[in-house]
Design an enzyme around this catalytic site. Structure first.
Site, PDB file in Angstrom:
ATOM      1  N   SER A  98      29.135  39.366  44.985  1.00  0.00           N
ATOM      2  CA  SER A  98      29.213  39.901  46.243  1.00  0.00           C
ATOM      3  C   SER A  98      27.857  39.945  47.242  1.00  0.00           C
ATOM      4  O   SER A  98      28.013  40.628  48.224  1.00  0.00           O
ATOM      5  CB  SER A  98      30.057  41.130  46.405  1.00  0.00           C
ATOM      6  OG  SER A  98      31.255  40.910  45.813  1.00  0.00           O
ATOM      7  N   PHE A 168      43.754  37.265  39.994  1.00  0.00           N
ATOM      8  CA  PHE A 168      43.450  37.719  38.714  1.00  0.00           C
ATOM      9  C   PHE A 168      44.779  38.421  37.806  1.00  0.00           C
ATOM     10  O   PHE A 168      44.744  38.158  36.720  1.00  0.00           O
ATOM     11  CB  PHE A 168      42.495  38.671  38.378  1.00  0.00           C
ATOM     12  CG  PHE A 168      40.862  38.087  38.751  1.00  0.00           C
ATOM     13  CD1 PHE A 168      40.439  36.914  38.112  1.00  0.00           C
ATOM     14  CD2 PHE A 168      40.155  38.332  39.675  1.00  0.00           C
ATOM     15  CE1 PHE A 168      39.440  36.330  38.405  1.00  0.00           C
ATOM     16  CE2 PHE A 168      38.955  37.839  39.994  1.00  0.00           C
ATOM     17  CZ  PHE A 168      38.563  36.575  39.447  1.00  0.00           C
ATOM     18  N   TYR A 207      38.000  48.409  49.907  1.00  0.00           N
ATOM     19  CA  TYR A 207      37.231  47.146  49.658  1.00  0.00           C
ATOM     20  C   TYR A 207      38.218  45.989  49.599  1.00  0.00           C
ATOM     21  O   TYR A 207      39.194  46.012  48.726  1.00  0.00           O
ATOM     22  CB  TYR A 207      36.604  47.141  48.298  1.00  0.00           C
ATOM     23  CG  TYR A 207      35.707  45.973  48.005  1.00  0.00           C
ATOM     24  CD1 TYR A 207      34.506  45.677  48.707  1.00  0.00           C
ATOM     25  CD2 TYR A 207      36.110  45.114  47.114  1.00  0.00           C
ATOM     26  CE1 TYR A 207      33.927  44.723  48.698  1.00  0.00           C
ATOM     27  CE2 TYR A 207      35.329  43.799  46.950  1.00  0.00           C
ATOM     28  CZ  TYR A 207      34.511  43.646  47.474  1.00  0.00           C
ATOM     29  OH  TYR A 207      33.601  42.323  47.364  1.00  0.00           O
ATOM     30  N   SER A 208      37.878  44.886  50.084  1.00  0.00           N
ATOM     31  CA  SER A 208      38.793  43.953  50.101  1.00  0.00           C
ATOM     32  C   SER A 208      37.737  42.529  50.449  1.00  0.00           C
ATOM     33  O   SER A 208      37.248  42.177  51.387  1.00  0.00           O
ATOM     34  CB  SER A 208      39.783  43.870  51.373  1.00  0.00           C
ATOM     35  OG  SER A 208      40.703  42.767  51.149  1.00  0.00           O
ATOM     36  N   ASN A 209      37.883  41.510  49.329  1.00  0.00           N
ATOM     37  CA  ASN A 209      37.423  40.295  49.407  1.00  0.00           C
ATOM     38  C   ASN A 209      37.782  39.336  50.478  1.00  0.00           C
ATOM     39  O   ASN A 209      37.107  38.628  51.061  1.00  0.00           O
ATOM     40  CB  ASN A 209      37.347  39.556  48.152  1.00  0.00           C
ATOM     41  CG  ASN A 209      36.556  40.224  47.138  1.00  0.00           C
ATOM     42  OD1 ASN A 209      35.293  40.101  47.268  1.00  0.00           O
ATOM     43  ND2 ASN A 209      37.175  40.651  46.057  1.00  0.00           N
ATOM     44  N   THR A 351      25.124  44.690  45.162  1.00  0.00           N
ATOM     45  CA  THR A 351      25.638  44.394  43.722  1.00  0.00           C
ATOM     46  C   THR A 351      26.629  43.115  43.838  1.00  0.00           C
ATOM     47  O   THR A 351      27.246  42.993  45.220  1.00  0.00           O
ATOM     48  CB  THR A 351      26.355  45.468  43.191  1.00  0.00           C
ATOM     49  OG1 THR A 351      27.196  46.067  43.624  1.00  0.00           O
ATOM     50  CG2 THR A 351      25.162  46.707  42.789  1.00  0.00           C
ATOM     51  N   GLY A 352      26.669  42.549  42.893  1.00  0.00           N
ATOM     52  CA  GLY A 352      27.575  41.204  42.899  1.00  0.00           C
ATOM     53  C   GLY A 352      28.124  41.085  41.379  1.00  0.00           C
ATOM     54  O   GLY A 352      27.357  41.009  40.544  1.00  0.00           O
TER      55      GLY A 352
END
Length: 402
Positions: A98, A168, A207-209, A351-352
């Protein structure tokens, strides 16, 4: 990053949330203007000990770099690949997860500066029909594309569901699905649209990708170039980030840190998950880089070389994350953390997490000191709380001298 441990699949779902943070119900906070007082020099021996502790906790390999003014320290620990004895290279490439979002946000804000898009433009203005209409509980159509703004996408207040939750959960936590399935950006958005929306556009932070898939398509529509080409043209080449790219194949070229996870059960042996189709995280988390390149990028972003001052300030307008009360904040593609330093000083970066990798890259707000740490396993997926804690301690030693 403290995901739920209800199931392996749910743990996997949270990995790309990757410590993204903030509730818009809270007042906006500007990042502190002054940085935490640094020690006069980088204590390389202390940093190396802290890095070795992370791999002693069960992380196969780790790479780090710390920059303080003109002083640079780099270190590695563990092994480049399980079964071998070679230590990772200080210049090893790795998947940054991310942290990609900060690159995408920077490009979007540059386009705002050029007046090619507006922060408060509705997404349908540029990408009509990309976000299809859905129905509410009474069967009435809801046209989210006509309500969601660029700013909301950047800040995770669009209300769009997180497509990786669906991805997932449907895989049962088996990351081999990443090796065998190819997804286009519209297909990723389609996964989200089949789910219930998290909130209303402009509502609570969630949070949403999916937000950054949409932003990637926005960049392509406005510029007429691919997202990778535009990041390369606007950020990578000007900063001479020689080992940073948006990959188009499953391989990581050159010396690289191998990534490992335990799946589908957390008790399974570590499996090499280094190679997989990068497009499954296209936009929110598919870039490859090095510790050196990420530190150069962070410094350039925070010292004003990449964005005009007014838009840099917009990026830094942080709101606290009420979902995960760990001293986390979020702006426009930029994360703030107050957990590294004993005095609670704010550090800025991101962060990722993607399968096989976990990255921390942060800077003092004045841009004078940067630290990047990359791990060859995600401590959340492997449920390695000790390694997670020691990674935070390393970042504290690197940024605050504690």
């Amino acid at each position: 990053m403290k995901p739920s441990h209800r199931t392996t699949a749910v743990t996997a779902v949270t990995l790309l949330a990757a410590t993204l943070l903030a509730s818009t119900a809270a007042p906006a906070l500007a990042a502190p203007a002054a940085a935490h007082p640094h020690p006069r020099s980088v204590d390389g021996a202390a940093l190396q000990r802290a890095l070795e502790q992370v791999t002693a906790d069960g992380i196969p390999g780790a790479v780090a770099e710390v920059r303080d003014g003109n002083r640079v320290w780099s270190g590695t620990a563990g092994v480049e690949e399980l079964g071998g004895t070679r230590r990772p290279s200080p210049d090893a490439r790795f998947r940054i997860g991310s942290v990609t979002k900060t690159f995408v946000a920077t490009v979007v804000l540059q386009l705002v500066a050029e007046k090619k898009i507006g922060l408060d433009d509705r997404i349908d203005r540029h990408l009509p029909g990309l976000i299809p209409a859905t129905e509410d509980e009474n069967g009435r159509p809801i046209h989210y594309g006509d309500r969601i703004t660029v700013r909301q996408l950047l800040h995770h207040t669009s209300g769009l569901a997180n497509y990786t939750d669906s991805l997932f959960v449907s895989s049962g936590g088996d990351f081999n699905v990443l090796r065998t399935h190819h997804y286009t950006p519209p297909q990723l958005i389609g996964l989200a649209m089949d789910m219930k929306a998290d909130t209303e556009p402009g509502g609570a932070w969630a949070y949403s990708n999916t937000n950054y898939v949409v932003l990637g398509l926005l960049v392509e529509r406005v510029t007429g170039r691919t997202l990778g080409q535009e990041i390369d043209r606007r950020v990578v080449r000007p900063l001479r980030l020689e080992n940073t790219s948006m990959p188009t194949t499953a391989r990581i070229a050159g010396r690289h840190l191998h990534g490992y996870e335990r799946f589908p059960k957390p008790t399974d042996p570590l499996t090499d998950i280094t190679e997989y189709d990068p497009d499954v995280f296209w936009g929110p988390g598919n870039m490859i880089s090095t510790a050196h390149d990420l530190n150069v990028f962070s410094r350039a972003l925070l010292d004003g070389r990449l964005l005009p001052a007014a838009l840099g300030a917009e990026m830094r307008r942080l709101t606290p994350d009420d979902e995960v009360p760990q001293g986390r904040f979020y702006g426009l593609g930029l994360e703030g953390r107050t957990v590294f330093c004993a005095d609670g000083s704010m550090m800025l970066g991101h962060t990722g997490s993607v399968p096989g990798y976990q990255t921390f890259t942060f800077s003092t707000p004045d841009g004078t000191r940067q630290a990047t740490l990359a791990l060859g396993s995600d401590t959340d997926i492997t449920r390695n709380e000790k390694a997670a804690g020691d990674a935070v301690k390393f970042m504290g030693a690197a940024l605050c001298g504690r």
